[in-house]
Design a protein around this motif. Structure first.
Motif, short mmCIF file in Angstrom:
data_model
loop_
_atom_site.label_atom_id
_atom_site.label_comp_id
_atom_site.label_asym_id
_atom_site.label_seq_id
_atom_site.Cartn_x
_atom_site.Cartn_y
_atom_site.Cartn_z
N ARG A 134 1.43 2.78 4.71
CA ARG A 134 0.88 3.35 3.47
C ARG A 134 0.74 2.32 2.37
O ARG A 134 -0.25 2.31 1.63
CB ARG A 134 1.78 4.51 3.00
CG ARG A 134 1.20 5.26 1.80
CD ARG A 134 2.03 6.46 1.45
NE ARG A 134 3.36 6.07 0.99
CZ ARG A 134 4.27 6.95 0.56
NH1 ARG A 134 4.00 8.24 0.58
NH2 ARG A 134 5.45 6.51 0.14
N TYR A 135 1.70 1.41 2.27
CA TYR A 135 1.66 0.39 1.22
C TYR A 135 0.44 -0.51 1.39
O TYR A 135 -0.27 -0.81 0.43
CB TYR A 135 2.94 -0.43 1.26
CG TYR A 135 3.09 -1.40 0.10
CD1 TYR A 135 3.46 -0.95 -1.16
CD2 TYR A 135 2.84 -2.75 0.29
CE1 TYR A 135 3.59 -1.83 -2.22
CE2 TYR A 135 2.97 -3.64 -0.77
CZ TYR A 135 3.34 -3.18 -2.01
OH TYR A 135 3.45 -4.06 -3.07
N GLU A 136 0.20 -0.91 2.63
CA GLU A 136 -0.97 -1.76 2.90
C GLU A 136 -2.26 -1.00 2.64
O GLU A 136 -3.22 -1.55 2.10
CB GLU A 136 -0.94 -2.28 4.33
CG GLU A 136 -2.11 -3.20 4.66
CD GLU A 136 -1.92 -3.98 5.95
OE1 GLU A 136 -2.74 -4.88 6.22
OE2 GLU A 136 -0.94 -3.71 6.67
N VAL A 157 4.49 -7.63 3.34
CA VAL A 157 4.61 -6.17 3.25
C VAL A 157 3.62 -5.44 4.15
O VAL A 157 3.69 -4.21 4.26
CB VAL A 157 4.42 -5.71 1.78
CG1 VAL A 157 5.49 -6.29 0.89
CG2 VAL A 157 3.03 -6.09 1.28
#
Length: 211
Positions: free
Chosen positions: A3-5, A104
């Motif tokens: 989700r962060y990417e 990340v």
């Protein structure tokens, strides 16, 4: 893709797309405030001057310079694209380096290959547009060389349209080169991509403005 990417990639794409949407609106509404709009107007005046004063040598030299530049950039784009495809087929140690810098993002081989293929498609698109620019510049050479009695065959407006089409494809080809910056940085992680997009947009804004 975690989700962060996905969030960082989405922000990067949104930043670049919104800027170009803004540029498109400015070109349509206030062309004199953008480099694209001003060069379109200058090319119109240039074509009219060339055809009225029969300055054939100047026309040939100018179009030759554009064709040479387009040829060089098209050749470079196709070589880079093929090199990227070769990297996908033979990753060697490059994949390990990119994963080491990816702090990340998702370290997935499938996603890594997708990133490289997307970058290759970007350069293939650049190659396609530069070859179209060459095509239109060659067509413009014939129109500029016609004497006044053939104005019905190739009017000033038609030749201006051809030259502007060539320049449009040249511009799109250059944008593909610029877009390769965030796409290339994405290989090393989404934070690198976002940084590339945030640096690229202000630079393009400075280049695209006349006032």
């Amino acid at each position: 893709m975690n989700r962060y990417e996905a969030i960082l990639v989405g922000i990067s794409i949104m930043v670049v797309c919104l800027y170009h949407l803004h540029l498109y609106i400015k070109v349509k509404r206030s062309p004199e405030t953008t480099a694209v709009g001003m060069t379109n107007l200058m090319r119109q005046q240039w074509v009219e001057t060339i055809m009225a004063e029969r300055r054939d040598i100047l026309a040939v030299q100018t179009l030759r310079n554009h064709v040479m530049a387009s040829s060089l950039l098209a050749s470079t784009a196709i070589l880079i694209a093929l090199g990227i495809v070769n990297t996908v087929l033979r990753p060697a140690g490059f994949q390990e380096i990119s994963h080491a810098l990816n702090i990340v993002g998702t370290r997935s081989e499938t996603l890594w290959v997708a990133k490289l293929m997307l970058l290759a498609v970007d350069f293939f698109l650049g190659f396609f547009n530069f070859t179209l620019a060459i095509r239109y510049f060659n067509h413009a050479g014939f129109g500029l060389g016609l004497p006044d009695q053939h104005v019905g065959v190739a009017s000033h407006e038609f030749v201006v349209e051809v030259v502007n089409h060539a320049s449009l494809h040249y511009t799109i080809g250059m944008r593909c080169y610029y877009l390769a910056i965030p796409l290339g940085l994405w290989i090393f992680g989404p934070t690198w991509m976002l940084a590339g997009a945030l640096i690229l947009v202000p630079v393009l804004y400075r280049l695209d403005r006349t006032v």
